[in-house]
Structures are given as structure tokens and as C-alpha cells.
Write a protein that holds these residues in place. Structure first.
Motif, PDB file in Angstrom:
ATOM      1  N   ALA A  56     -24.505  24.554  57.838  1.00 37.62           N
ATOM      2  CA  ALA A  56     -25.681  24.598  57.828  1.00 37.62           C
ATOM      3  C   ALA A  56     -25.721  25.004  58.711  1.00 37.62           C
ATOM      4  O   ALA A  56     -25.587  25.121  60.022  1.00 37.62           O
ATOM      5  N   ARG A  57     -27.493  24.881  59.026  1.00 41.22           N
ATOM      6  CA  ARG A  57     -28.161  25.313  60.534  1.00 41.22           C
ATOM      7  C   ARG A  57     -29.237  24.357  60.746  1.00 41.22           C
ATOM      8  O   ARG A  57     -29.341  24.535  62.119  1.00 41.22           O
ATOM      9  N   GLU A  58     -30.050  23.018  59.774  1.00 38.65           N
ATOM     10  CA  GLU A  58     -29.769  21.943  60.403  1.00 38.65           C
ATOM     11  C   GLU A  58     -29.759  20.920  59.411  1.00 38.65           C
ATOM     12  O   GLU A  58     -29.829  20.815  58.290  1.00 38.65           O
ATOM     13  N   VAL A  59     -29.568  19.689  59.752  1.00 39.99           N
ATOM     14  CA  VAL A  59     -28.820  18.294  59.410  1.00 39.99           C
ATOM     15  C   VAL A  59     -29.587  17.824  60.332  1.00 39.99           C
ATOM     16  O   VAL A  59     -30.328  17.536  61.938  1.00 39.99           O
ATOM     17  N   SER A  60     -30.235  16.531  59.222  1.00 46.77           N
ATOM     18  CA  SER A  60     -31.273  15.559  58.875  1.00 46.77           C
ATOM     19  C   SER A  60     -30.632  14.261  59.178  1.00 46.77           C
ATOM     20  O   SER A  60     -30.599  14.064  57.792  1.00 46.77           O
ATOM     21  N   ILE A  61     -30.145  13.458  59.800  1.00 47.72           N
ATOM     22  CA  ILE A  61     -28.998  11.566  59.741  1.00 47.72           C
ATOM     23  C   ILE A  61     -29.838  10.890  60.199  1.00 47.72           C
ATOM     24  O   ILE A  61     -30.046  10.525  61.017  1.00 47.72           O
ATOM     25  N   PHE A  62     -29.818   9.741  58.935  1.00 48.54           N
ATOM     26  CA  PHE A  62     -30.598   8.809  59.728  1.00 48.54           C
ATOM     27  C   PHE A  62     -28.934   7.844  58.249  1.00 48.54           C
ATOM     28  O   PHE A  62     -28.744   7.730  58.041  1.00 48.54           O
ATOM     29  N   ALA A  63     -28.399   6.337  60.038  1.00 54.55           N
ATOM     30  CA  ALA A  63     -26.777   6.060  59.169  1.00 54.55           C
ATOM     31  C   ALA A  63     -27.610   4.896  60.120  1.00 54.55           C
ATOM     32  O   ALA A  63     -27.801   5.649  61.334  1.00 54.55           O
TER      33      ALA A  63
END
Length: 247
Positions: free
Chosen positions: A91-98
Motif C-alpha cells: 500500500a501507499r496510503e493506509v487509514s486506520i481507526f481502531a
């Protein structure tokens, strides 16, 4: 009628069925022209007719073609077929909500982020976690109660995740690691992989109530083909990111 107009407006905004709408509009225009006595060249009439037939045939083929997305509703066993660490690395862009992040942001997966988007110029990893908890915090007790048999305490696991991310921020990286925190737990987790790319997708996992285990939780995988809900969950993350404070 109103419902059809709203559906038409949504299709146009989403770029769906534009070929069908354009051909229909052109056909209706020339049909109206004929009704008022205009004479059209035979070549124009045949072009409109063949275009309409061609679109009908394409739509018929598309409706009978097997869906490429064999499964949309999944559980964590899907990660065994396509390990999330391997996905991070490409990946180049990763967005995480945890809320806690300890089960997702393991040492091995942090290494995958390091070797993936964080190793690339222009790569970015955005992470939202709950604000730090205390053992007697109601949010911590709520999170501890999501499983029948919890094997970790929420406040301790969250502190470990923050410590891991702090250590990551000290690495020498081409990409950017951005961390924010939010006080409200909306009851889901979200991972978006390259959401602006054609192959991008979003996983949304619902926490449920007193699940047997983490692996039994349901999650939904969406990509740009699921235009309405893909955009919805992407906006959810962006709204949270906007409201969150720096971690």
C-alpha cells in the motif's frame, strides 16, 4: 416519480449508467423531433437504434456475469487468505481507526507498514485510537465486556499501542506516520487501503456484544464498485480524523 428522479440524480453524481442515460436522452430527443414532423436521415435512425440495442446487450451480459466480489461479508479468517501485513506492504496510503489497536498494530504488522507506505516518498499512514484510558474508565470496562472471555485489559493494551506508535515515529522514514486520538468509541473499527486508487478498499469491522472471540466478528469489505457505502465509510473516517486531536 420523485424516487426515480432521486435515483437518477444519485446515478449521475456517482457516474453510473451514464451511457444508458445519454443514449436514452438522445433517442427521446429524436423521437420527439419525429413526432413534430421532422424528417431524419436513415443513417441517423439506424445509428440510434443500434446504439440502444448494443447498450441493452451489454447490460444483459453484465447482469449475468459472475460477481468478481465473491464475498463482501467476512470475518477475520479472511486475513488468513490475504494477510493484512502483506496488504500493508503493497500500500501507499493506509487509514486506520481502531479503539485499542493492539490486535491490528502488532510488531509484525508495524514492520509491514514500515516496509510499505512508510518506506515510500508520499506514503502516509493515519491512525486514530481512543484517548488513553484508566482501568476504572467506563469506556475501558465497555471494551473489556465486548468478549465473553477477555484476555487483555483495554487500558493496558491501549497504552502499549501508543508506546509502539511512539517508537515508530522515531524511525527514519520516507513516508509519514500521523496519529490522532478520539474520546468516543463508535463501536466499529476501520481500515482503508489506498482509498483513492482503483484497487483500493475499506474493511469495516463491527464489535458486537459479548462475542465468543475476536475472530468471530463480522466485517464488511467495500471497494469503489460499492460506490455509495464506500464513500460513506470513507467520509466517516475523515469526519473522525477532523474531530480527533493529536496523539
Amino acid at each position: 416519480m420523485k424516487r426515480r428522479l432521486l435515483q437518477f440524480a444519485e446515478d449521475v453524481r456517482s457516474g453510473r449508467y451514464l451511457d444508458l442515460y445519454v443514449t436514452t436522452a438522445v433517442s427521446m430527443f429524436f423521437a420527439a423531433w419525429l413526432l413534430i414532423g421532422a424528417d431524419l436521415d436513415d443513417d441517423i435512425r439506424w445509428s440510434i437504434l443500434l446504439a440502444a440495442i448494443g447498450i441493452i446487450m451489454l447490460r444483459s451480459i453484465a447482469s449475468t456475469r459472475p460477481q468478481l466480489q465473491a464475498r463482501v461479508l467476512l470475518d477475520r479468517s479472511a486475513y488468513e487468505e490475504r494477510p493484512i501485513g502483506r496488504v500493508f506492504e503493497s500500500a501507499r496510503e493506509v487509514s486506520i481507526f481502531a479503539p485499542i489497536g493492539s490486535n491490528l498494530l502488532t510488531v509484525e504488522r508495524c514492520e509491514s507498514l514500515k516496509n510499505g507506505p512508510l518506506s515510500r516518498r508520499g506514503g502516509v499512514v493515519r491512525v486514530i485510537l481512543l484517548a488513553p484510558l484508566k482501568s476504572d474508565d467506563k469506556r475501558a470496562m465497555q471494551l473489556d465486556g465486548l468478549l465473553e472471555r477477555s484476555i487483555q485489559s483495554a487500558h493496558t493494551a491501549l497504552a502499549e499501542t501508543y508506546d509502539r506508535l511512539r517508537r515508530m515515529s522515531e524511525w527514519d522514514m520516507e513516508g509519514k506516520l500521523l496519529v490522532k486520538m478520539i474520546s468516543f468509541n463508535p463501536g466499529f473499527s476501520l481500515v482503508a487501503i489506498d482509498p483513492t486508487a482503483s484497487e483500493g478498499f475499506i474493511n469495516v469491522e463491527f464489535h458486537g456484544y459479548r462475542s465468543d472471540s475476536l475472530s468471530s466478528r463480522m466485517h464488511v469489505r467495500l471497494d469503489s464498485n460499492d460506490q455509495k457505502w464506500f464513500r460513506y465509510w470513507l467520509r466517516q473516517f475523515e469526519a473522525m480524523w477532523s474531530d480527533a486531536s493529536d496523539g
